[in-house]
Design an enzyme around this catalytic site. Structure first.
Site, short mmCIF file in Angstrom:
data_model
loop_
_atom_site.label_atom_id
_atom_site.label_comp_id
_atom_site.label_asym_id
_atom_site.label_seq_id
_atom_site.Cartn_x
_atom_site.Cartn_y
_atom_site.Cartn_z
N ASP A 1 39.16 48.03 39.21
CA ASP A 1 40.14 47.49 40.16
C ASP A 1 41.55 48.00 39.86
O ASP A 1 41.87 48.32 38.72
CB ASP A 1 40.10 45.96 40.09
CG ASP A 1 40.72 45.32 41.33
OD1 ASP A 1 40.88 46.02 42.35
OD2 ASP A 1 41.05 44.12 41.26
N HIS B 1 42.93 56.04 44.44
CA HIS B 1 41.47 56.23 44.37
C HIS B 1 41.15 57.60 43.80
O HIS B 1 40.23 57.76 42.99
CB HIS B 1 40.85 56.08 45.76
CG HIS B 1 41.02 54.71 46.35
ND1 HIS B 1 40.74 53.57 45.64
CD2 HIS B 1 41.44 54.29 47.57
CE1 HIS B 1 40.99 52.50 46.40
NE2 HIS B 1 41.42 52.93 47.57
N LEU C 1 22.32 58.53 29.24
CA LEU C 1 22.96 57.39 29.91
C LEU C 1 22.47 57.22 31.35
O LEU C 1 22.34 58.19 32.09
CB LEU C 1 24.49 57.61 29.91
CG LEU C 1 25.33 56.61 30.71
CD1 LEU C 1 25.36 55.25 30.02
CD2 LEU C 1 26.76 57.13 30.90
N ARG D 1 36.75 43.89 33.76
CA ARG D 1 37.48 44.05 35.02
C ARG D 1 38.91 44.46 34.70
O ARG D 1 39.59 43.83 33.89
CB ARG D 1 37.50 42.77 35.85
CG ARG D 1 38.24 43.00 37.18
CD ARG D 1 38.12 41.88 38.16
NE ARG D 1 38.68 42.29 39.46
CZ ARG D 1 38.30 41.84 40.64
NH1 ARG D 1 37.35 40.94 40.71
NH2 ARG D 1 38.86 42.28 41.75
N ARG E 1 38.39 37.44 38.40
CA ARG E 1 37.29 36.98 39.26
C ARG E 1 36.18 38.02 39.28
O ARG E 1 36.33 39.14 38.83
CB ARG E 1 37.81 36.66 40.67
CG ARG E 1 38.56 37.79 41.35
CD ARG E 1 38.96 37.43 42.79
NE ARG E 1 39.83 38.44 43.36
CZ ARG E 1 41.16 38.37 43.38
NH1 ARG E 1 41.79 37.32 42.89
NH2 ARG E 1 41.88 39.35 43.91
C1 IPE Z 1 36.16 44.52 43.84
O1 IPE Z 1 37.51 44.81 43.99
C2 IPE Z 1 35.33 45.64 44.35
C3 IPE Z 1 35.46 46.92 43.66
C4 IPE Z 1 36.16 47.16 42.58
C5 IPE Z 1 34.70 47.99 44.23
P1 IPE Z 1 38.35 44.24 45.22
O2 IPE Z 1 39.73 44.73 45.04
O3 IPE Z 1 37.67 44.57 46.50
O4 IPE Z 1 38.24 42.67 44.99
P2 IPE Z 1 39.18 41.49 45.47
O5 IPE Z 1 39.34 41.63 46.94
O6 IPE Z 1 40.49 41.65 44.76
O7 IPE Z 1 38.47 40.24 45.05
C1 IPE Z 2 39.55 49.31 43.37
O1 IPE Z 2 40.92 49.40 43.60
C2 IPE Z 2 38.75 50.32 44.18
C3 IPE Z 2 38.07 49.74 45.35
C4 IPE Z 2 37.96 48.48 45.62
C5 IPE Z 2 37.45 50.69 46.26
P1 IPE Z 2 41.61 48.65 44.80
O2 IPE Z 2 41.62 49.55 46.00
O3 IPE Z 2 41.00 47.31 45.02
O4 IPE Z 2 43.10 48.49 44.26
P2 IPE Z 2 44.02 47.20 44.38
O5 IPE Z 2 43.25 46.06 43.79
O6 IPE Z 2 44.33 47.01 45.82
O7 IPE Z 2 45.21 47.55 43.55
MG MG Z 3 41.37 45.46 44.27
#
Ligand code: IPE
Ligand code: IPE
Ligand code: MG
Length: 253
Positions: free
Chosen positions: A22, A39, A133, A190, A196
């Site tokens: 995340d 990303h 792996l 995480r 969460r």
């Molecule tokens: C969880 O992250 C999903 C991935 C890392 C692929 P999100 O950014 O989508 O989760 P929330 O919305 O903060 O809970």
């Molecule tokens: C995680 O990073 C990658 C995906 C959920 C695809 P985010 O895109 O959720 O990044 P934030 O949480 O908005 O910073």
């Molecule tokens: Mg996120």
């Protein structure tokens, strides 16, 4: 050798590490950049952590790359992520093979665009004989989606008479999950300061040790992974028993 790496007890490694990657979006926004830039840089961390796990001899690494709910993001971000996915898989297959890494996918892959499905299938086939792996990508995955599918599939078996409802056990459910071939993760990481689970492996994480870090995913590197593993190794995993019981078992074994 890194001093953190030297501190890790190689005889007490988790077999399976799961990561919610995340913070890509925030990482980019903090730099005044587009979320897709985050990303893009997140892929570098995927490479580094996969390599780190392979070097340590971790057996399974599950990466949450895209959730069922992520389909609701702006179309621009979703299509950018899909393009990045196709591109990355295509480029990474030789490295996976070189490092003896086998790719697996869990999730509703039928929702992915046609070219992504095709690249993915090729990568699965081309890495299928690797014995190092196991890299499990959770793509278009959510735990509730998985559990609903498992229930539906068990219900069909009951209806057809191939299974007696009274004979349903935890094993039955486990066999109907997308992760049926993998042991449960012992460590779940995480990144980026959210505390969460976001619909990730709800059943499988029942006794996982949870590790949260403020580090954004694009900044997460091997050293951060070693820190998480060292933290894991300091914990007492009790599985409902008392600390005294565990000490006694340790003396016996
Ligand atoms: C969880 O992250 C999903 C991935 C890392 C692929 P999100 O950014 O989508 O989760 P929330 O919305 O903060 O809970
Ligand atoms: C995680 O990073 C990658 C995906 C959920 C695809 P985010 O895109 O959720 O990044 P934030 O949480 O908005 O910073
Ligand atoms: Mg996120």
């Amino acid at each position: 050798m890194s001093h953190l790496l030297a501190e890790i007890d190689k005889s007490r490694l988790p077999r399976h590490i799961a990561i919610i990657m995340d913070g890509n979006g925030r990482w980019a926004e903090e730099k005044g950049q587009d979320r897709l830039y985050g990303h893009f840089h997140g892929v570098e961390s995927v490479r580094d952590i996969t390599e780190g796990c392979a070097e340590l001899g971790i057996e399974y690494l599950t990466l949450y790359a895209f959730s069922t709910e992520n389909w609701d993001r702006p179309a621009y971000e979703v299509s950018g992520l899909m393009e990045l996915l196709v591109d990355t898989i295509r480029k990474e297959v030789p490295t996976l093979n070189k490092n003896n890494i086998r790719l697996h996918v869990i999730g509703a892959t039928d929702m992915l665009p046609e070219n992504a499905r095709k690249e993915l299938q090729e990568a699965l086939d081309e890495t299928a004989v690797n014995t190092g792996l196991n890299l499990v990508m959770a793509l278009s995955y959510s735990s509730r989606w998985e559990l609903v599918n498992a229930v539906r599939s068990i219900a069909k078996d009951v209806k057809s008479g191939s299974i007696d409802p009274e004979a349903i056990t935890q094993d039955t459910l486990q066999h109907h999950l997308t992760t049926s071939q993998f042991p449960d993760p012992e460590l779940m990481i995480r990144t980026s300061g959210e505390y969460r689970i976001s619909n990730f492996l709800l059943y499988q994480l029942a006794y996982a040790e949870l590790y949260f870090t403020e580090t954004r995913w694009p900044d997460f590197r091997k050293e951060n992974l070693y820190e998480a593993i060292l933290n894991f190794q300091q914990r007492e995993r009790r599985f409902g028993k008392t600390g005294a019981q565990l000490k006694e078992e340790n003396i016996i074994n």
